[in-house]
Structures are given as structure tokens and as C-alpha cells.
Scaffold this motif. Sequence first.
Motif, PDB file in Angstrom:
ATOM      1  N   ASP A 106      -4.347  -9.217   4.166  1.00 48.75           N
ATOM      2  CA  ASP A 106      -3.090  -9.502   4.867  1.00 48.75           C
ATOM      3  C   ASP A 106      -2.131 -10.265   3.967  1.00 48.75           C
ATOM      4  O   ASP A 106      -0.927  -9.981   3.929  1.00 48.75           O
ATOM      5  CB  ASP A 106      -3.361 -10.335   6.128  1.00 48.75           C
ATOM      6  CG  ASP A 106      -3.788  -9.473   7.309  1.00 48.75           C
ATOM      7  OD1 ASP A 106      -3.421  -8.282   7.335  1.00 48.75           O
ATOM      8  OD2 ASP A 106      -4.490  -9.984   8.192  1.00 48.75           O
ATOM      9  N   GLU A 107      -2.661 -11.250   3.249  1.00 49.92           N
ATOM     10  CA  GLU A 107      -1.818 -12.066   2.377  1.00 49.92           C
ATOM     11  C   GLU A 107      -1.241 -11.231   1.237  1.00 49.92           C
ATOM     12  O   GLU A 107      -0.064 -11.369   0.880  1.00 49.92           O
ATOM     13  CB  GLU A 107      -2.622 -13.234   1.809  1.00 49.92           C
ATOM     14  CG  GLU A 107      -1.792 -14.172   0.946  1.00 49.92           C
ATOM     15  CD  GLU A 107      -2.593 -15.334   0.399  1.00 49.92           C
ATOM     16  OE1 GLU A 107      -2.098 -15.996  -0.530  1.00 49.92           O
ATOM     17  OE2 GLU A 107      -3.708 -15.581   0.897  1.00 49.92           O
ATOM     18  N   ILE A 108      -2.060 -10.348   0.661  1.00 46.93           N
ATOM     19  CA  ILE A 108      -1.602  -9.501  -0.442  1.00 46.93           C
ATOM     20  C   ILE A 108      -0.455  -8.602   0.006  1.00 46.93           C
ATOM     21  O   ILE A 108       0.580  -8.494  -0.670  1.00 46.93           O
ATOM     22  CB  ILE A 108      -2.771  -8.659  -0.987  1.00 46.93           C
ATOM     23  CG1 ILE A 108      -3.749  -9.555  -1.760  1.00 46.93           C
ATOM     24  CG2 ILE A 108      -2.268  -7.523  -1.875  1.00 46.93           C
ATOM     25  CD1 ILE A 108      -5.064  -8.887  -2.076  1.00 46.93           C
ATOM     26  N   TYR A 109      -0.615  -7.961   1.160  1.00 46.75           N
ATOM     27  CA  TYR A 109       0.443  -7.067   1.631  1.00 46.75           C
ATOM     28  C   TYR A 109       1.648  -7.838   2.155  1.00 46.75           C
ATOM     29  O   TYR A 109       2.783  -7.347   2.076  1.00 46.75           O
ATOM     30  CB  TYR A 109      -0.109  -6.090   2.670  1.00 46.75           C
ATOM     31  CG  TYR A 109      -0.733  -4.894   2.007  1.00 46.75           C
ATOM     32  CD1 TYR A 109       0.019  -3.767   1.698  1.00 46.75           C
ATOM     33  CD2 TYR A 109      -2.068  -4.907   1.633  1.00 46.75           C
ATOM     34  CE1 TYR A 109      -0.539  -2.684   1.047  1.00 46.75           C
ATOM     35  CE2 TYR A 109      -2.646  -3.830   0.977  1.00 46.75           C
ATOM     36  CZ  TYR A 109      -1.871  -2.717   0.690  1.00 46.75           C
ATOM     37  OH  TYR A 109      -2.429  -1.648   0.024  1.00 46.75           O
ATOM     38  N   GLY A 110       1.426  -9.049   2.666  1.00 45.88           N
ATOM     39  CA  GLY A 110       2.557  -9.887   3.044  1.00 45.88           C
ATOM     40  C   GLY A 110       3.408 -10.216   1.831  1.00 45.88           C
ATOM     41  O   GLY A 110       4.648 -10.176   1.881  1.00 45.88           O
TER      42      GLY A 110
ATOM     43  N   GLY B  95     -10.968  -2.826   8.978  1.00 45.49           N
ATOM     44  CA  GLY B  95      -9.905  -2.855   9.980  1.00 45.49           C
ATOM     45  C   GLY B  95      -8.655  -3.544   9.464  1.00 45.49           C
ATOM     46  O   GLY B  95      -7.527  -3.085   9.702  1.00 45.49           O
ATOM     47  N   GLU B  96      -8.845  -4.639   8.749  1.00 45.27           N
ATOM     48  CA  GLU B  96      -7.711  -5.371   8.188  1.00 45.27           C
ATOM     49  C   GLU B  96      -6.962  -4.504   7.177  1.00 45.27           C
ATOM     50  O   GLU B  96      -5.729  -4.471   7.158  1.00 45.27           O
ATOM     51  CB  GLU B  96      -8.214  -6.647   7.516  1.00 45.27           C
ATOM     52  CG  GLU B  96      -7.119  -7.522   6.936  1.00 45.27           C
ATOM     53  CD  GLU B  96      -7.678  -8.774   6.279  1.00 45.27           C
ATOM     54  OE1 GLU B  96      -6.992  -9.339   5.419  1.00 45.27           O
ATOM     55  OE2 GLU B  96      -8.812  -9.182   6.626  1.00 45.27           O
ATOM     56  N   PHE B  97      -7.704  -3.781   6.351  1.00 44.91           N
ATOM     57  CA  PHE B  97      -7.092  -2.943   5.331  1.00 44.91           C
ATOM     58  C   PHE B  97      -6.337  -1.773   5.967  1.00 44.91           C
ATOM     59  O   PHE B  97      -5.213  -1.450   5.573  1.00 44.91           O
ATOM     60  CB  PHE B  97      -8.167  -2.442   4.373  1.00 44.91           C
ATOM     61  CG  PHE B  97      -7.619  -1.868   3.097  1.00 44.91           C
ATOM     62  CD1 PHE B  97      -6.613  -2.509   2.403  1.00 44.91           C
ATOM     63  CD2 PHE B  97      -8.116  -0.684   2.592  1.00 44.91           C
ATOM     64  CE1 PHE B  97      -6.106  -1.986   1.225  1.00 44.91           C
ATOM     65  CE2 PHE B  97      -7.623  -0.151   1.419  1.00 44.91           C
ATOM     66  CZ  PHE B  97      -6.614  -0.803   0.739  1.00 44.91           C
ATOM     67  N   LEU B  98      -6.946  -1.141   6.967  1.00 48.87           N
ATOM     68  CA  LEU B  98      -6.288  -0.033   7.658  1.00 48.87           C
ATOM     69  C   LEU B  98      -4.981  -0.494   8.298  1.00 48.87           C
ATOM     70  O   LEU B  98      -3.960   0.198   8.240  1.00 48.87           O
ATOM     71  CB  LEU B  98      -7.216   0.546   8.729  1.00 48.87           C
ATOM     72  CG  LEU B  98      -8.487   1.255   8.246  1.00 48.87           C
ATOM     73  CD1 LEU B  98      -9.352   1.644   9.435  1.00 48.87           C
ATOM     74  CD2 LEU B  98      -8.144   2.477   7.413  1.00 48.87           C
TER      75      LEU B  98
ATOM     76  N   ALA C 258      -1.121   0.914   7.408  1.00 48.50           N
ATOM     77  CA  ALA C 258      -0.305   1.594   8.421  1.00 48.50           C
ATOM     78  C   ALA C 258      -0.525   0.918   9.761  1.00 48.50           C
ATOM     79  O   ALA C 258      -1.238   1.424  10.618  1.00 48.50           O
ATOM     80  CB  ALA C 258      -0.665   3.075   8.501  1.00 48.50           C
ATOM     81  N   GLY C 259       0.088  -0.247   9.921  1.00 52.50           N
ATOM     82  CA  GLY C 259      -0.058  -0.995  11.162  1.00 52.50           C
ATOM     83  C   GLY C 259       1.292  -1.307  11.770  1.00 52.50           C
ATOM     84  O   GLY C 259       2.253  -0.545  11.640  1.00 52.50           O
ATOM     85  N   VAL C 260       1.385  -2.456  12.419  1.00 47.67           N
ATOM     86  CA  VAL C 260       2.619  -2.846  13.096  1.00 47.67           C
ATOM     87  C   VAL C 260       3.727  -3.135  12.094  1.00 47.67           C
ATOM     88  O   VAL C 260       4.869  -2.704  12.260  1.00 47.67           O
ATOM     89  CB  VAL C 260       2.366  -4.085  13.983  1.00 47.67           C
ATOM     90  CG1 VAL C 260       3.668  -4.563  14.608  1.00 47.67           C
ATOM     91  CG2 VAL C 260       1.336  -3.757  15.066  1.00 47.67           C
ATOM     92  N   GLU C 261       3.391  -3.873  11.019  1.00 43.13           N
ATOM     93  CA  GLU C 261       4.401  -4.215  10.018  1.00 43.13           C
ATOM     94  C   GLU C 261       4.641  -3.044   9.077  1.00 43.13           C
ATOM     95  O   GLU C 261       3.699  -2.428   8.575  1.00 43.13           O
ATOM     96  CB  GLU C 261       3.963  -5.445   9.223  1.00 43.13           C
ATOM     97  CG  GLU C 261       3.926  -6.720  10.033  1.00 43.13           C
ATOM     98  CD  GLU C 261       3.821  -7.941   9.146  1.00 43.13           C
ATOM     99  OE1 GLU C 261       4.776  -8.220   8.400  1.00 43.13           O
ATOM    100  OE2 GLU C 261       2.772  -8.605   9.197  1.00 43.13           O
ATOM    101  N   LYS C 262       5.910  -2.752   8.828  1.00 43.52           N
ATOM    102  CA  LYS C 262       6.256  -1.645   7.951  1.00 43.52           C
ATOM    103  C   LYS C 262       6.160  -2.071   6.485  1.00 43.52           C
ATOM    104  O   LYS C 262       6.586  -3.157   6.120  1.00 43.52           O
ATOM    105  CB  LYS C 262       7.673  -1.158   8.256  1.00 43.52           C
ATOM    106  CG  LYS C 262       7.828  -0.544   9.640  1.00 43.52           C
ATOM    107  CD  LYS C 262       9.249  -0.053   9.853  1.00 43.52           C
ATOM    108  CE  LYS C 262       9.402   0.586  11.228  1.00 43.52           C
ATOM    109  NZ  LYS C 262      10.795   1.059  11.458  1.00 43.52           N
TER     110      LYS C 262
ATOM    111  N   ARG D 199      -1.406   6.300   5.161  1.00 41.88           N
ATOM    112  CA  ARG D 199      -2.244   5.346   4.432  1.00 41.88           C
ATOM    113  C   ARG D 199      -2.379   5.854   2.995  1.00 41.88           C
ATOM    114  O   ARG D 199      -1.871   5.248   2.076  1.00 41.88           O
ATOM    115  CB  ARG D 199      -3.597   5.191   5.125  1.00 41.88           C
ATOM    116  CG  ARG D 199      -3.458   4.461   6.469  1.00 41.88           C
ATOM    117  CD  ARG D 199      -4.777   4.127   7.120  1.00 41.88           C
ATOM    118  NE  ARG D 199      -4.561   3.336   8.322  1.00 41.88           N
ATOM    119  CZ  ARG D 199      -4.984   3.675   9.536  1.00 41.88           C
ATOM    120  NH1 ARG D 199      -5.676   4.797   9.703  1.00 41.88           N
ATOM    121  NH2 ARG D 199      -4.739   2.895  10.567  1.00 41.88           N
ATOM    122  N   PHE D 200      -3.066   6.987   2.836  1.00 42.19           N
ATOM    123  CA  PHE D 200      -3.071   7.650   1.529  1.00 42.19           C
ATOM    124  C   PHE D 200      -2.542   9.061   1.719  1.00 42.19           C
ATOM    125  O   PHE D 200      -3.186   9.918   2.309  1.00 42.19           O
ATOM    126  CB  PHE D 200      -4.470   7.635   0.914  1.00 42.19           C
ATOM    127  CG  PHE D 200      -4.851   6.282   0.405  1.00 42.19           C
ATOM    128  CD1 PHE D 200      -4.292   5.786  -0.758  1.00 42.19           C
ATOM    129  CD2 PHE D 200      -5.713   5.477   1.121  1.00 42.19           C
ATOM    130  CE1 PHE D 200      -4.599   4.513  -1.210  1.00 42.19           C
ATOM    131  CE2 PHE D 200      -6.032   4.210   0.685  1.00 42.19           C
ATOM    132  CZ  PHE D 200      -5.472   3.725  -0.488  1.00 42.19           C
TER     133      PHE D 200
END
Length: 460
Positions: free
Chosen positions: A282-286, A318-321, A325-329, A355-356
Motif C-alpha cells: 500500500d505504501e509503495i503504490y501510495g 489481497g493487498e497487491f490485487l 486495481a482497487g478503489v484508488e486509481k 492489473r496485468f
Amino acid sequence: MSSPDKPTKIIAPPLNIAGIDIDVEAVKDAMLYINHNTGHDMVDRQVEEFILSNSGDGYVESKQLEYSGRSYVGWAHSLMTICEKYYEVEKVCSYNGRGTAEANPVYLDEKVRSRDGTETIIKVPHRQTRFLRHRENGHPLVLYFYPYDMYEIDCRVYFGTNSNYNHVEFMEEVSAHFKTEGIYKNAVINADYTFLEVPKMDWGDIVLTKDQQAMIDRHAINFLDRLEDYKELGMRTSRGLLLLGPPGTGKTLCCSILINLCKKCTIVYVSRNAIQERGQIDEIYGLARKLAPSLVVVEDIDTLGGIDREQGDHPLLGEFLNCLAGVEKNEGVITLATTNYANHLDWALADRPGRFDIRVNFDHPDVAARALILEKYLDKCRTDALDLKSMVKKTDGWSGAYLRELVNIAIMLSADADKIITQEIFDQAHKELTEMRTMIAKERGRSRKEDKSETDIFYG
């Protein structure tokens, strides 16, 4: 790619007093907490006196800087930059646990590396209190820094309610600087925010098929260059590329080349051992979203999403998925991942556009590719009457990594032969490497008799 050594925390062993085990670390943490809060009360009084005496009636408010771990370095640098833009420093000091001002404020010396390889050292507040005054209107501001650990800092901004100070706008400007001009913008960093040294390379350093290179160019380099055009067309501006194939076929080399070629974006490199606990992805993608356009490079993704849910839940899957492609774009974020074992990936990773989107196969080089690879690695060598056609035939099923090792062994063998690689030397190098790989295959519980062909041992 290499990164600076991380600071290590020395853990004291338990202390036994009168038959009672004392947790030294727990005692130290408790003393630090008491020391900090006792001193903090004293600092509050001095901060309050400074602000209220310079801003009239009212009271003092404080806002805590939001960051996590080593990202503090980037946030603190942006905070100091914006402060220097508007404020003069009236006093900088450090307070001990009794609230007494000490002579020297404490800084961290942090190494910053630019994309061209230039290294600079920046000073980041570690333990200090900074008393500032606005250049134009004289309004006071105080920055307070107190470390609980190397990068766990209590960082607060103090201001007076009657000073017309808009802390929201101030912190928004700090955040904007972090995103657009901060030390991590367009840099190459690890998942723990350390700067990476990347060897210079381009497409000339790898042998790919035209289709492979065209696909990677289209979905990575060209995609980043045309983000604004795609936005206008209503297209999603995130992308996922999965490079898959046996070990040694050029996937990691391709990632290094893309890191070099994608210069106008931030690179976050995630090695297979970088993710140890929940929340890190989460932190990395944030961070990637804040610094977009960005490229997140995930090596050996099967170690993150490699357990199919039919067999059991992967703790990080689950965190990675959700990050992909989750709520945050993920606007302006490209994920580039590699795997040696595509069949180990969960179906939600391996077969899910969004996702891929694209899978690029890196198979063992064919006849033409093996010839190009051998010619490339022999380019600077002195050779005599080499029969490359026979060597290409003998290396059927070899990966690019083993072809390079073949040339390396030949170069070392030629040191005793006037540094000239002859056919005899090349044959000897081939023999040694084949014997080594046969031994490795046997250690894995296989034998050449069990393989479909003699070259199968080079597939793993």
C-alpha cells in the motif's frame, strides 16, 4: 543495482539482576517516552512564549507532519525548502529531557542521487527546534523535531491562531513540493526509499525479437510519453506488463534498460525480499501515485502473489490485487513485473486486464538470437578461426545468461594463450560449463538420462 547500507539498530540482550530478567530495550523505550514528554512540556512553554509574544492574543496550535518511516527524509526536505522560501531563521536549538536548550541541533546527513548519477548530501533535521519569522509580515512559526528512532520522528508545526497563518495552504505547498520537486521525484529508489545506482544501458545491450521490443516500447516508454493524449481520449492511464520466462533469458536486464530509458518518471524498484509485512505494498503504490508518472518494478512477483487461493490465502495477495486495481486509481502508474514461474501466479494476477494487461514471453533464444548474443559478447575479444555456427548448434536450449558465462570462461582460459580465443579454447569452455550444469542437475535429483535431451538441463 546497489543501495546504501541501512543503519542498524543494536538490540541490547536481557539483563539479569538478582535473578530477575530485565528487558533493557523496554526500559530504554520507557525512559525515552518519559524523557520526551517531560522535556516536551518545557518546550511547549518556550514555543508558546515565542509565538504569542509575536502574534498577539490567541493561542498556539500544532499540526503533526504525516509520513512513514524513511519517507521522512523526503517530507522533511520539502518542509525545509518551503520554510526557507518564506521564513527567516531566528533560532535553532536542541532540547534535552529537562527542556534545557542545548548548543547544537542534530541533523541527519542523507545521500541523494540524481538520474545522471550525481550524488549530494542533504542535512535533514533530526533533533531540534527551529524558531522562524515570516520575511514579509513577521508572523512566527516553530518546527519541532524529536526522534524516537532513526526515521521515526515526532515532527510538529506550531503557529498562532491570530497570525493569519493558513496552515492548510502551507502544508499543501509542502505536499506539492514533495510530489513535483522533492528528492524522490524522477529518482530511482528502492522500496525503503534508498536511492539506487543503475548501470547505464539501452536496447543495444540486449537481444530481443522485434515483436518483444515493439510491445515493451508501446506499453511502457511510449505509453508514458503519451499519457496526456490518452487522458483526453478517456483511456485509463495505468498499465501492467508481466515479463515471464525461464531464468537467465533477459527479464531483469530488460527491467534495467527500461529504468534507464524512462527518464521522466519516478522508478520504485521492489526486490523479492523487500516486502516483509502487510501495508508495505500500500505504501509503495501510495508513493507511486503521489510521484506519478511512475514505474513500479516488481522482481519475481510470484513471491508476492504465488499461492493460488484454491490452495490457501497468500498474506499479501489481497493487498497487491487491491493496489493494482482497487478503489484508488493508479493514474500515470505503470507496473512492470517479472516471474520465472507464471504458472504459480494466482489467476487474478495472471489473467486480469487492469492489473496485468500485457504478457511478454522471454523464451530461450533461437538460432539467430544465439548467434547475435555470442557475437555481441565476443565483440571485444581477440579470436582465431572460431566456428560460431557449430557453437550456436551446440548451445541449443541455452539461456542468454549461460551464453555469456560460456564467453566469460573462454576469456579466462585464453589468458594463458596470448588472450586469443581459439576454437579449442571455446570447446574447452563449453565442456566445463556442460559438466558443471550436469552436476547441478544431478544434485537436483535429476540425471541427463531422465531428460528429454542433453540441452534440457539448461532450462532451469
